[in-house]
Design a protein around this motif. Structure first.
Motif, PDB file in Angstrom:
ATOM      1  N   UNK A 138      25.088  -3.133  -7.223  1.00  0.00           N
ATOM      2  CA  UNK A 138      24.038  -3.715  -8.075  1.00  0.00           C
ATOM      3  C   UNK A 138      22.721  -3.686  -7.316  1.00  0.00           C
ATOM      4  N   UNK A 139      21.653  -3.226  -7.962  1.00  0.00           N
ATOM      5  CA  UNK A 139      20.345  -3.160  -7.303  1.00  0.00           C
ATOM      6  C   UNK A 139      19.402  -4.187  -7.907  1.00  0.00           C
ATOM      7  N   UNK A 140      18.603  -4.779  -7.059  1.00  0.00           N
ATOM      8  CA  UNK A 140      17.632  -5.773  -7.507  1.00  0.00           C
ATOM      9  C   UNK A 140      16.230  -5.215  -7.298  1.00  0.00           C
ATOM     10  N   UNK A 141      15.434  -5.231  -8.357  1.00  0.00           N
ATOM     11  CA  UNK A 141      14.064  -4.741  -8.252  1.00  0.00           C
ATOM     12  C   UNK A 141      13.175  -5.825  -7.654  1.00  0.00           C
ATOM     13  N   UNK A 142      12.352  -5.453  -6.692  1.00  0.00           N
ATOM     14  CA  UNK A 142      11.415  -6.401  -6.088  1.00  0.00           C
ATOM     15  C   UNK A 142      10.358  -6.789  -7.117  1.00  0.00           C
ATOM     16  N   UNK A 143       9.951  -8.042  -7.087  1.00  0.00           N
ATOM     17  CA  UNK A 143       8.934  -8.506  -8.029  1.00  0.00           C
ATOM     18  C   UNK A 143       7.618  -7.810  -7.765  1.00  0.00           C
ATOM     19  N   UNK A 144       6.948  -7.400  -8.841  1.00  0.00           N
ATOM     20  CA  UNK A 144       5.653  -6.724  -8.722  1.00  0.00           C
ATOM     21  C   UNK A 144       4.543  -7.731  -8.994  1.00  0.00           C
ATOM     22  N   UNK A 145       3.642  -7.870  -8.031  1.00  0.00           N
ATOM     23  CA  UNK A 145       2.489  -8.776  -8.166  1.00  0.00           C
ATOM     24  C   UNK A 145       1.254  -7.954  -8.511  1.00  0.00           C
ATOM     25  N   UNK A 146       0.269  -8.623  -9.134  1.00  0.00           N
ATOM     26  CA  UNK A 146      -0.988  -7.928  -9.407  1.00  0.00           C
ATOM     27  C   UNK A 146      -1.685  -7.532  -8.113  1.00  0.00           C
ATOM     28  N   UNK A 147      -1.641  -8.423  -7.127  1.00  0.00           N
ATOM     29  CA  UNK A 147      -2.177  -8.121  -5.793  1.00  0.00           C
ATOM     30  C   UNK A 147      -1.193  -8.673  -4.770  1.00  0.00           C
ATOM     31  N   UNK A 148      -0.920  -7.890  -3.740  1.00  0.00           N
ATOM     32  CA  UNK A 148      -0.062  -8.367  -2.664  1.00  0.00           C
ATOM     33  C   UNK A 148      -0.625  -7.890  -1.329  1.00  0.00           C
ATOM     34  N   UNK A 149      -0.803  -8.844  -0.423  1.00  0.00           N
ATOM     35  CA  UNK A 149      -1.243  -8.544   0.939  1.00  0.00           C
ATOM     36  C   UNK A 149      -0.090  -8.823   1.879  1.00  0.00           C
ATOM     37  N   UNK A 150       0.257  -7.838   2.702  1.00  0.00           N
ATOM     38  CA  UNK A 150       1.364  -7.983   3.636  1.00  0.00           C
ATOM     39  C   UNK A 150       0.859  -7.784   5.068  1.00  0.00           C
ATOM     40  N   UNK A 151       0.767  -8.894   5.791  1.00  0.00           N
ATOM     41  CA  UNK A 151       0.364  -8.851   7.201  1.00  0.00           C
ATOM     42  C   UNK A 151      -0.934  -8.071   7.419  1.00  0.00           C
ATOM     43  N   UNK A 152      -1.907  -8.305   6.541  1.00  0.00           N
ATOM     44  CA  UNK A 152      -3.174  -7.573   6.625  1.00  0.00           C
ATOM     45  C   UNK A 152      -3.957  -8.006   7.876  1.00  0.00           C
ATOM     46  N   UNK A 153      -4.503  -7.009   8.563  1.00  0.00           N
ATOM     47  CA  UNK A 153      -5.318  -7.264   9.751  1.00  0.00           C
ATOM     48  C   UNK A 153      -6.545  -6.362   9.707  1.00  0.00           C
ATOM     49  N   UNK A 154      -7.696  -6.920  10.111  1.00  0.00           N
ATOM     50  CA  UNK A 154      -8.926  -6.141  10.176  1.00  0.00           C
ATOM     51  C   UNK A 154      -9.699  -6.541  11.425  1.00  0.00           C
ATOM     52  N   UNK A 155     -10.198  -5.525  12.139  1.00  0.00           N
ATOM     53  CA  UNK A 155     -11.028  -5.813  13.310  1.00  0.00           C
ATOM     54  C   UNK A 155     -12.237  -4.904  13.307  1.00  0.00           C
ATOM     55  N   UNK A 156     -13.308  -5.385  13.900  1.00  0.00           N
ATOM     56  CA  UNK A 156     -14.514  -4.602  14.122  1.00  0.00           C
ATOM     57  C   UNK A 156     -14.684  -4.488  15.629  1.00  0.00           C
ATOM     58  N   UNK A 157     -14.493  -3.278  16.130  1.00  0.00           N
ATOM     59  CA  UNK A 157     -14.412  -3.037  17.578  1.00  0.00           C
ATOM     60  C   UNK A 157     -13.266  -3.893  18.136  1.00  0.00           C
ATOM     61  N   UNK A 158     -13.545  -4.805  19.060  1.00  0.00           N
ATOM     62  CA  UNK A 158     -12.457  -5.622  19.616  1.00  0.00           C
ATOM     63  C   UNK A 158     -12.364  -7.002  18.974  1.00  0.00           C
ATOM     64  N   UNK A 159     -13.175  -7.233  17.929  1.00  0.00           N
ATOM     65  CA  UNK A 159     -13.221  -8.545  17.290  1.00  0.00           C
ATOM     66  C   UNK A 159     -12.316  -8.552  16.051  1.00  0.00           C
ATOM     67  N   UNK A 160     -11.216  -9.301  16.107  1.00  0.00           N
ATOM     68  CA  UNK A 160     -10.310  -9.414  14.961  1.00  0.00           C
ATOM     69  C   UNK A 160     -10.869 -10.457  13.993  1.00  0.00           C
ATOM     70  N   UNK A 161     -11.191 -10.026  12.770  1.00  0.00           N
ATOM     71  CA  UNK A 161     -11.823 -10.928  11.798  1.00  0.00           C
ATOM     72  C   UNK A 161     -10.850 -11.396  10.721  1.00  0.00           C
ATOM     73  N   UNK A 162      -9.756 -10.666  10.509  1.00  0.00           N
ATOM     74  CA  UNK A 162      -8.690 -11.100   9.596  1.00  0.00           C
ATOM     75  C   UNK A 162      -7.363 -10.794  10.287  1.00  0.00           C
ATOM     76  N   UNK A 163      -6.465 -11.778  10.299  1.00  0.00           N
ATOM     77  CA  UNK A 163      -5.218 -11.572  11.030  1.00  0.00           C
ATOM     78  C   UNK A 163      -4.031 -12.149  10.276  1.00  0.00           C
ATOM     79  N   UNK A 164      -3.004 -11.323  10.112  1.00  0.00           N
ATOM     80  CA  UNK A 164      -1.721 -11.754   9.548  1.00  0.00           C
ATOM     81  C   UNK A 164      -1.906 -12.454   8.199  1.00  0.00           C
ATOM     82  N   UNK A 165      -2.655 -11.813   7.312  1.00  0.00           N
ATOM     83  CA  UNK A 165      -2.954 -12.362   5.983  1.00  0.00           C
ATOM     84  C   UNK A 165      -1.855 -11.926   5.017  1.00  0.00           C
ATOM     85  N   UNK A 166      -1.115 -12.906   4.478  1.00  0.00           N
ATOM     86  CA  UNK A 166      -0.060 -12.646   3.494  1.00  0.00           C
ATOM     87  C   UNK A 166      -0.357 -13.422   2.218  1.00  0.00           C
ATOM     88  N   UNK A 167      -0.291 -12.733   1.083  1.00  0.00           N
ATOM     89  CA  UNK A 167      -0.619 -13.376  -0.198  1.00  0.00           C
ATOM     90  C   UNK A 167      -0.007 -12.578  -1.348  1.00  0.00           C
TER      91      UNK A 167
END
Length: 368
Positions: free
Chosen positions: A1-30
Motif C-alpha cells: 500500500x502506498x501513501x501519497x505525501x500531502x501537497x501544500x501550496x507552499x513548503x519550505x524544507x530546511x531553507x538556508x540563505x547567506x550573503x558571502x559569509x553572513x547567514x541571513x536565513x537558517x533552517x526555515x521549515x514551513x
C-alpha cells in the motif's frame, strides 16, 4: 500500500540563505495550506523579505528545498511560478493608465482584449476603485495606488499572492483602511497569501498563522492567539505587544501554580503554567498592561495586589496608558477609562495595581 505525501501550496524544507559569509536565513521549515493567510513577522534584518524573495524566485536558496503546489522550485525563474507580488513601493508605470498598468501581466500572457477588459474591470471593482481606469498613477492617492498594485497582482489570477510590507508607506488611517480591505479581499477570493510585515497589529489582525523570525531563525509558528497568549520564547512575548517584565526566582511550586519573588522583593502569584519550574530557579514574570487594573483599595478578586504611585497617565482615545511606580519597578497599565487630573493627583499619592494569577506568564531566564 502506498501513501501519497500531502501537497501544500507552499513548503519550505530546511531553507538556508547567506550573503558571502553572513547567514541571513537558517533552517526555515514551513507548510502553507491552500487558502491560508500566513504572515512573516519580525524586526528589520530578521530574514522575512529575503525568504519572500526566495519564494518569488528573485533569490535562490543556498540550501534546502522550496516547493509550490508540490513542485520543487529551486532554479525555476519567477515568471514560471504563477504568483502575484505586491511590493512596498507601488511600482506602477507612470506613463501608463491604471487600466494599462493592471493589464500588463495579461498582455504578457497574450490574453485577448475582451477578456482583458473584463478582468481589469472585475479587479477594479474588487478593490473598490471602479472609476479610475483612465487615470494615471500621479492622479491617485497613496492608498489608491497601493490598491491598484494589489489589483495588478490579482488580475492574473495567481495561485499564490506575496505581499512585501505593502502598507508601510501609508499614514496610520490609510494603513488601517487598507488592512481591512486586505482582510475582505482574502475572504472573498481565498487566494493563498504570504504577507511580510514588522507591524504586530497587521499580523495579528490579518493572519491565520504567524511566523515570528529573529536573526534568520524561526522563533515560533502559530495562530495569532497562540503567538500572543502562548509565546515560545521571551523574544516572541516582548516583540508581540507590550508587556511588563519582572525578574526574580521561584519561591514556591504547587502543581501549575507558582509564587515568584522579584529582585525588588515583590511576591507574584502565577497559575496555569504549562512549563515546569523548581524552587530557587531564576525566572522572568510577564504581565500584559491590559491585564492590570487600578483601584484605591485592594481587590478580593485578584491574587496579586501591589501598592504604587501613579507617575504618568496618557489618554490615547480608546484607553488610558499609565505608568505606576511599584518599589523599584515601573508597571505599564492600560485602563479603559479616562483618568482626570483630580484622580491622577490622588493616585500619585498611592494606588493599588491588581491582576489575576492566570494572567501572569512565567519563563525561565534565557542565557546567551
Amino acid at each position: 500500500m502506498s501513501f501519497l505525501a500531502k501537497v501544500y501550496d507552499v513548503e519550505l524544507r530546511n531553507i538556508m540563505k547567506k550573503f558571502q559569509n553572513n547567514v541571513v536565513v537558517q533552517d526555515f521549515n514551513l507548510q502553507v495550506e491552500q487558502g491560508e493567510f500566513v504572515s512573516f513577522l519580525g524586526p528589520s534584518g530578521c530574514g522575512k523579505t529575503t525568504t519572500l524573495n526566495m519564494i518569488a524566485g528573485f533569490l535562490e536558496p543556498d540550501g534546502g528545498d522550496l516547493l509550490i503546489k508540490g513542485q520543487r522550485m529551486n532554479g525555476v525563474p519567477p515568471y514560471k511560478r504563477e504568483l502575484g507580488m505586491v511590493f512596498q513601493t507601488y511600482s506602477l508605470f507612470p506613463h501608463m493608465t491604471v487600466a494599462e498598468n493592471i493589464a500588463y501581466g495579461l498582455k504578457l500572457r497574450k490574453v485577448n482584449k475582451a477578456e482583458m477588459k473584463e478582468r481589469v474591470d472585475r479587479v477594479l471593482s474588487l478593490v473598490k476603485l471602479p472609476n479610475v481606469a483612465d487615470r494615471y498613477p500621479k492622479q491617485l492617492s497613496g492608498g489608491q495606488r497601493q490598491r491598484i498594485a494589489i489589483a495588478r497582482a490579482l488580475v492574473i489570477e495567481p495561485s499564490l499572492l506575496l505581499l512585501d510590507e505593502p502598507l508601510s508607506n501609508l499614514d496610520a488611517k490609510l494603513r488601517e483602511e487598507l488592512r481591512d480591505e486586505l482582510k475582505r479581499l482574502h475572504h472573498e477570493i481565498g487566494v493563498t497569501t504570504i504577507f511580510v510585515t514588522h507591524d504586530q497589529e497587521e499580523a495579528l489582525s490579518l493572519s491565520d498563522r504567524i511566523v515570528v523570525l529573529n536573526h534568520g531563525f524561526v522563533e515560533q509558528i502559530g495562530t495569532p492567539l497562540e503567538i500572543y497568549n502562548e509565546p515560545a520564547s521571551e523574544f516572541v512575548h516582548t516583540f508581540i505587544g507590550k508587556t511588563n517584565r519582572l525578574e526574580g526566582e521561584v519561591v514556591e511550586v504547587n502543581g501549575d501554580r507558582l509564587t515568584v519573588r522579584t529582585n525588588e522583593g515583590l511576591l507574584i502569584h502565577a497559575a496555569k503554567q504549562t512549563r515546569k519550574f523548581a524552587p530557587n530557579q531564576k525566572v522572568i514574570a510577564f504581565v500584559r498592561p491590559e491585564k492590570i487594573q487600578l483601584s484605591a483599595t485592594e481587590s478580593n478578586e485578584a491574587e496579586n495586589n501591589v501598592k504604587g504611585e501613579l507617575q504618568i497617565a496618557s489618554f490615547l482615545g480608546s484607553y488610558t496608558e499609565c505608568e505606576v511606580k511599584v518599589g523599584g519597578n515601573t508597571l505599564s497599565v492600560k485602563v479603559q477609562k479616562l483618568i482626570d487630573k483630580a484622580t491622577e493627583q490622588e493616585a500619585a499619592k498611592g494606588i493599588v495595581c491588581y491582576w489575576k494569577a492566570e494572567d501572569v506568564l512565567i519563563m525561565p531566564t534565557e542565557r546567551g
